[in-house]
Scaffold this motif. Structure first.
Motif, PDB file in Angstrom:
ATOM      1  N   PHE A  61      71.225  11.247  27.184  1.00 39.49           N
ATOM      2  CA  PHE A  61      70.421  11.614  28.260  1.00 39.49           C
ATOM      3  C   PHE A  61      69.912   9.939  28.687  1.00 39.49           C
ATOM      4  O   PHE A  61      69.627   9.220  27.731  1.00 39.49           O
ATOM      5  N   PRO A  62      69.788   9.795  30.060  1.00 42.94           N
ATOM      6  CA  PRO A  62      69.333   8.108  30.311  1.00 42.94           C
ATOM      7  C   PRO A  62      67.929   7.960  30.070  1.00 42.94           C
ATOM      8  O   PRO A  62      66.913   8.879  30.062  1.00 42.94           O
ATOM      9  N   LEU A  63      67.515   6.884  29.442  1.00 47.47           N
ATOM     10  CA  LEU A  63      66.151   6.189  29.340  1.00 47.47           C
ATOM     11  C   LEU A  63      65.581   5.710  30.566  1.00 47.47           C
ATOM     12  O   LEU A  63      65.880   4.260  30.948  1.00 47.47           O
ATOM     13  N   ARG A  64      65.089   6.457  31.512  1.00 48.54           N
ATOM     14  CA  ARG A  64      64.904   5.881  33.005  1.00 48.54           C
ATOM     15  C   ARG A  64      63.460   6.696  33.299  1.00 48.54           C
ATOM     16  O   ARG A  64      63.501   7.908  33.280  1.00 48.54           O
ATOM     17  N   VAL A  65      62.640   6.043  34.329  1.00 56.13           N
ATOM     18  CA  VAL A  65      61.373   6.571  34.955  1.00 56.13           C
ATOM     19  C   VAL A  65      61.305   6.794  36.526  1.00 56.13           C
ATOM     20  O   VAL A  65      60.669   7.406  37.036  1.00 56.13           O
ATOM     21  N   ASP A  66      62.515   6.148  36.851  1.00 54.34           N
ATOM     22  CA  ASP A  66      62.744   6.454  38.283  1.00 54.34           C
ATOM     23  C   ASP A  66      64.180   6.337  38.601  1.00 54.34           C
ATOM     24  O   ASP A  66      65.113   6.821  38.012  1.00 54.34           O
ATOM     25  N   ASN A  67      64.500   6.198  39.682  1.00 56.81           N
ATOM     26  CA  ASN A  67      66.047   6.399  40.154  1.00 56.81           C
ATOM     27  C   ASN A  67      66.832   5.308  39.949  1.00 56.81           C
ATOM     28  O   ASN A  67      67.945   5.394  40.419  1.00 56.81           O
ATOM     29  N   ARG A  68      66.504   4.261  39.534  1.00 55.98           N
ATOM     30  CA  ARG A  68      67.335   3.012  39.410  1.00 55.98           C
ATOM     31  C   ARG A  68      68.320   3.511  38.067  1.00 55.98           C
ATOM     32  O   ARG A  68      68.062   4.163  37.246  1.00 55.98           O
ATOM     33  N   ARG A  69      69.392   2.537  38.095  1.00 57.68           N
ATOM     34  CA  ARG A  69      70.453   2.876  37.134  1.00 57.68           C
ATOM     35  C   ARG A  69      69.763   2.629  35.549  1.00 57.68           C
ATOM     36  O   ARG A  69      69.267   1.663  35.418  1.00 57.68           O
ATOM     37  N   PRO A  70      69.988   3.477  34.530  1.00 55.32           N
ATOM     38  CA  PRO A  70      69.557   3.381  33.462  1.00 55.32           C
ATOM     39  C   PRO A  70      70.012   2.085  32.858  1.00 55.32           C
ATOM     40  O   PRO A  70      71.332   2.127  32.992  1.00 55.32           O
ATOM     41  N   ARG A  71      69.225   1.663  32.088  1.00 57.98           N
ATOM     42  CA  ARG A  71      69.843   0.400  30.978  1.00 57.98           C
ATOM     43  C   ARG A  71      70.220   0.999  29.610  1.00 57.98           C
ATOM     44  O   ARG A  71      70.943   0.298  28.877  1.00 57.98           O
ATOM     45  N   ALA A  72      69.662   1.869  29.386  1.00 57.88           N
ATOM     46  CA  ALA A  72      69.620   2.491  27.822  1.00 57.88           C
ATOM     47  C   ALA A  72      69.871   4.039  28.013  1.00 57.88           C
ATOM     48  O   ALA A  72      69.243   4.687  28.861  1.00 57.88           O
ATOM     49  N   TRP A  73      70.504   4.634  26.923  1.00 55.25           N
ATOM     50  CA  TRP A  73      70.892   6.201  26.671  1.00 55.25           C
ATOM     51  C   TRP A  73      70.388   6.419  25.309  1.00 55.25           C
ATOM     52  O   TRP A  73      70.507   5.760  24.462  1.00 55.25           O
ATOM     53  N   MET A  74      70.047   7.530  25.297  1.00 54.59           N
ATOM     54  CA  MET A  74      69.336   8.098  23.820  1.00 54.59           C
ATOM     55  C   MET A  74      70.228   9.437  23.474  1.00 54.59           C
ATOM     56  O   MET A  74      70.390  10.380  24.463  1.00 54.59           O
ATOM     57  N   ASN A  75      70.834   9.311  22.415  1.00 54.04           N
ATOM     58  CA  ASN A  75      71.494  10.775  21.854  1.00 54.04           C
ATOM     59  C   ASN A  75      70.497  11.349  20.998  1.00 54.04           C
ATOM     60  O   ASN A  75      70.267  10.641  19.865  1.00 54.04           O
ATOM     61  N   LEU A  76      70.326  12.507  20.824  1.00 54.60           N
ATOM     62  CA  LEU A  76      68.962  12.881  20.035  1.00 54.60           C
ATOM     63  C   LEU A  76      69.406  14.185  19.316  1.00 54.60           C
ATOM     64  O   LEU A  76      69.772  15.001  20.304  1.00 54.60           O
ATOM     65  N   SER A  77      69.102  14.636  18.157  1.00 50.73           N
ATOM     66  CA  SER A  77      69.488  15.785  17.394  1.00 50.73           C
ATOM     67  C   SER A  77      68.609  16.045  16.457  1.00 50.73           C
ATOM     68  O   SER A  77      68.247  15.135  15.628  1.00 50.73           O
ATOM     69  N   PHE A  78      68.019  17.268  16.181  1.00 52.47           N
ATOM     70  CA  PHE A  78      67.287  17.729  15.167  1.00 52.47           C
ATOM     71  C   PHE A  78      67.745  19.006  14.522  1.00 52.47           C
ATOM     72  O   PHE A  78      68.212  19.976  15.181  1.00 52.47           O
TER      73      PHE A  78
END
Length: 223
Positions: A61-78
């Motif tokens: 999922f994208p790491l962003r707080v608005d509608n701008r293109r995200p600079r980074a993505w996170m892949n997370l699993s527990f």
């Protein structure tokens, strides 16, 4: 046992979702889905984009707080189960990867935890990049490890980083943008995590708790 595990797993998923959406994300949904046929007994997988039809492969999922293109993505699993007493939630394994692209082809680093790992420390971070020092240390022609093959220890089973530590790292190093008030959300989650880890350590080492209480009582009497 499964119903108690499900209750605690879903509560943890909600806490995780709230933390992410209150700091570096928007509209991310973290689901808790029962993993089929696990040798470790009932295990729930936590992640984004999980369903009963797709219970084991979380989506990035994208790491962003608005509608701008995200600079980074996170892949997370527990991977979550109950402890040996069947009472408290335990992390069987976890993974958090930070990427520069949605296709997850360019990784910055990943934070891993694998309970009971014997070849290297159970909690570790792997960093992607080049290292002249590692090239020099490799030495032999048949020993050409890249930097990401090193499992750098980070606190072990009990004191490993939490997701709030990763979030703070991303924000303070200016790799992502953050919501206002992120500091409070991070600190609240970190305190909650560390209290849980401390309680688990106390359950596993009651002799240390008794020793501490005896030392405290002796100190109070001297004072």
């Amino acid at each position: 046992m499964t119903s108690e595990l499900e209750r605690q797993a879903r509560a943890f998923a909600q806490e995780l979702q709230k933390t992410l959406n209150g700091t570096v994300c928007r509209h991310v949904r973290i689901a808790a889905v029962l993993r089929p046929r696990s040798e470790a007994g009932p295990v729930f997988t936590l992640g984004h984009g999980l369903t009963r039809i797709k219970p084991t492969q979380p989506e990035a999922f994208p790491l962003r707080v608005d509608n701008r293109r995200p600079r980074a993505w996170m892949n997370l699993s527990f991977q979550l189960r109950l402890d040996d007493e069947g009472s408290h939630l335990a992390v069987h394994s976890s993974y958090c990867g930070i990427f520069a692209d949605e296709d997850l082809e360019t990784c910055l680093c990943q934070f891993d935890y694998e309970r009971g790992k014997d070849k290297y420390t159970s909690a570790h971070v792997q960093v992607y990049g080049t290292s002249p020092a590692l090239e020099a240390l490799n030495g032999r022609a048949d020993q050409k490890r890249t930097l990401d093959k090193l499992h750098i220890p980070v606190g072990g089973k009990r004191f490993r980083p939490c997701i709030e530590d990763v979030i703070e790292f991303l924000i303070t190093e200016r790799l992502v943008e953050a919501h206002e008030g992120w500091e409070q959300r991070v600190e609240e989650g970190r305190v909650r995590y560390r209290r849980g880890q401390l309680k688990a350590a106390m359950r596993r080492h009651p002799d240390v708790v008794e020793e501490y209480l005896r030392d405290r009582q002796r100190k109070e009497k001297r004072d």
